[in-house]
Enzyme design. Sequence first.
Site, PDB file in Angstrom:
ATOM      1  N   GLY A 193      17.009  23.032 -85.336  1.00 49.12           N
ATOM      2  CA  GLY A 193      17.162  21.811 -86.127  1.00 49.12           C
ATOM      3  C   GLY A 193      18.525  21.166 -85.923  1.00 49.12           C
ATOM      4  N   ALA A 194      18.897  20.271 -86.885  1.00 48.90           N
ATOM      5  CA  ALA A 194      20.093  19.426 -86.732  1.00 48.90           C
ATOM      6  C   ALA A 194      20.035  18.766 -85.351  1.00 48.90           C
ATOM      7  CB  ALA A 194      21.378  20.229 -86.931  1.00 48.90           C
ATOM      8  N   GLY A 224      20.828  15.592 -77.256  1.00 49.76           N
ATOM      9  CA  GLY A 224      20.539  16.673 -76.298  1.00 49.76           C
ATOM     10  C   GLY A 224      19.135  17.221 -76.515  1.00 49.76           C
ATOM     11  N   HIS A 225      18.803  17.509 -77.795  1.00 53.40           N
ATOM     12  CA  HIS A 225      17.429  17.954 -78.089  1.00 53.40           C
ATOM     13  C   HIS A 225      16.442  16.852 -77.699  1.00 53.40           C
ATOM     14  CE1 HIS A 225      19.600  20.391 -81.317  1.00 53.40           C
ATOM     15  NE2 HIS A 225      18.998  21.309 -80.601  1.00 53.40           N
ATOM     16  N   SER A 253      26.223  19.290 -79.525  1.00 53.41           N
ATOM     17  CA  SER A 253      25.840  20.547 -80.174  1.00 53.41           C
ATOM     18  C   SER A 253      25.679  20.269 -81.657  1.00 53.41           C
ATOM     19  CB  SER A 253      26.963  21.576 -79.971  1.00 53.41           C
ATOM     20  OG  SER A 253      26.817  22.643 -80.878  1.00 53.41           O
TER      21      SER A 253
END
Length: 265
Positions: free
Chosen positions: A29-30, A34-35, A183
């Site tokens: 999560g968060a 990038g995700h 990150s």
Amino acid sequence: MKVCTSVSEFIKLRKAGSLGRIGFVPTMGALHIGHGSLIERSVKESDTTILSIYVNPTQFDNVDDLANYPDKNSADLELAESLNVDVVLMPTYEQLYPDHYRYSVDENKFSQQLCGAHRQGHFTGVLTVVMKLLNIVRPSSAYFGEKDQQQLRLIEGMVDSFFLDCQVIGCDTVRDDDGLALSSRNLNLTVEQRRKAPVFSKALTMLLNDDEVASSLSDDGFKVDYIQTIGNRRYGAVFLGQVRLIDNVELNGGLIKCGVNEVAQ
Ligand code: PAF
């Protein structure tokens, strides 16, 4: 987009059989850009994209780090929906660890180096939860960021060693304009720490040996966990206050390459 908060509900859905080629993006999560890049790649390459959001306690060696891990569930779900994720799996500890962590997956070589030498049990926690998630989701492909290069290599090794029928796909590190690798932990940096953080990524590219890079970072106020070159890659982990940052750059045939800049050696 369907949100499954139960593993058994998810397995029922998967067994119903209309998901086609599954792409899987496991996360804690968060979510950040990038995700987002992993999700976009999965959506492009798969019939169904499954995202998992689970802050895995067994991979944390420090209770404060776990307690402070950023949590933004509703923003995460909005982002997932906007990127065309089909199913979000958000399991609980009881569902994922019915064995209370009696069983685990260990690697006994590379996992002991770099981050593994500084975070007791970290990679056993990572490999165990990824093994569980891969067995639940049964994806054709699973997507991981190159920022966590050691994690990526260990997961590739686990998938090969246990003959899992899944392709592990490493995706480029996404960086802010100033070079800092994205990150979830960056959210915990103060304004002042965030201003200083890109010095770390840039230092990894410096024409100095590992010890010299480490001492230059210490002089700049970072607490250095390690700076270490293995093969053609320099890895590093540092603390700014309580926030741990990791990064790695490829040392490429006389050039140090990291997407921040390239310098001739
Ligand atoms: O990279 C992460 O976010 C985690 O280590 C992972 C792979 C989701 C396992 O908890």
